[in-house]
Design a protein around this motif. Structure first.
Motif: not given
Length: 364
Positions: A254, A296, A314
């Motif tokens: 991420d 997100t 994110k």
């Protein structure tokens, strides 16, 4: 018998934390997902077994009470072994080869975060030992060849008879004239001075896969240094270092970022476009968004190193409060506070999960 302390590279009086750290470091280096070589696989098994024994205080204590490695039992030396090791029984293993395996090399490669997301092709320039083009590794001048050593007759070893406590003993040792090769080179190659290799700069094309991270090593067999006498090249290891990015940080697959939102947009909701690592990203701020909320956006993170798809982007929301307001704005804010019956400032429950995810981002 292998000494587990030597396998992990720690002292016998090392603390349990030191043993754990040594195991983790070696496991990261030798794990089959990082280093697919057979030698690494065998060492990984040895390291894992050593940690199974030393990582548990009780089994470590039992191991420490046992016989010292090499002092008895399987793998220990008997009198005949010692005699053979020191005196050789008058036998030799023959001349050694001039062709020796080359050494491994380590090169640090700095990457930008964008390189990590999609992978990148690099032309790496390295200073290393390469095969001598003049003699092609033979170490001799063109048109010549090594000649048999007259001192040892080509065996690479000479024998001597010496007196000892055990009587007259014949010993074998490398020939001092040919250094154990069994041959001499009357006319060395003028380019490499008889080494079969020279120092030079090479350009190595490399495709670095997406998803790599700082500390990971990429293994390139046969791209290390060429050995003496034109021996096979070693392995080149590329150690990855990902540079700091001013906007995004990484958490696994991420990407984390901070989205600053004004008070009206946080209360009423808004849509905006931000510049992601690979182009514009549409972001929706829902009405009533609070500082610390996470928005997100799927499939806009880092490409997975082993597997399909990408991680998420994110964005941690930071509601921006105006520091200076004019009189009219102040009146409107007071009216808003009265109409919404906003409570007085008070402590709230600690949001541990969210803080753990975003703490690295907010430290920048």
């Amino acid at each position: 018998m292998t000494d587990h302390y030597e396998t992990l590279g720690v002292a016998r009086d090392a603390a349990q934390d030191e043993i754990k750290k040594a195991y983790r470091r070696l496991a990261r280096e030798l794990h089959p997902d990082v280093n697919p070589s057979e030698d690494a696989a065998e060492r990984f098994k040895d390291v894992t077994h050593a940690y199974d024994v030393l990582g548990d205080p009780q089994s470590r204590a039992e191991y420490d009470r046992g016989p010292m490695p090499g002092m008895g039992g399987a793998g220990s030396f008997g009198f005949g072994d010692i005699f053979e090791q020191f005196f050789g029984g008058g036998r030799s293993s023959g001349p050694r080869s001039r062709r020796q395996p080359g050494q491994d090399s380590l090169l640090r490669v700095d990457l930008d975060l964008a390189d990590v997301v999609f992978g990148v092709h690099r032309e790496l320039r390295v200073q290393t030992a390469v095969l001598c083009e003049t003699c092609e590794g033979a170490a001799t001048a063109p048109g010549t060849s090594p000649e048999r050593c007259l001192q040892c007759g080509g065996s690479g070893h000479v024998q001597r008879q010496v007196r000892s406590l055990l009587g007259n003993v014949v010993t074998s040792q490398p020939c001092g004239v040919c250094q154990g090769y069994g041959t001499v080179i009357p006319q060395p190659c003028h380019t490499c001075a008889g080494h079969g290799r020279v120092r030079a700069e090479r350009t190595i094309p490399v495709d670095i896969p997406a998803g790599v991270d700082t500390g990971l090593r990429i293994q390139l067999p046969g791209q290390g240094e060429v050995g003496e006498g034109g021996g096979p090249a070693g392995t080149l290891y590329l150690e990855i270092n990902v540079r700091h990015h001013d906007v995004f940080s990484r958490d696994g697959d991420d990407l984390l970022g901070t989205l600053e939102v004004s008070m009206p947009d946080a209360a009423l909701g808004a849509r905006t476009t931000v510049e992601g690592i690979d182009g514009p990203v549409e972001v929706e701020v829902r009405a009533g968004t609070q500082s610390g909320d996470v928005i997100t956006i799927g499939d806009r993170g880092v490409t997975r190193l082993r597997g399909a798809g990408r991680g998420d982007l994110k964005l941690g929301v930071q509601v921006v409060t105006p520091q200076k307001v004019d009189r009219r704005t102040e009146e409107l804010l007071r009216e808003l506070r009265d109409r919404t019956k906003a409570p007085a400032p008070q402590l709230a429950h600690y949001r541990q999960g969210l803080f753990a995810k975003m703490r690295d981002r907010f430290r920048l």
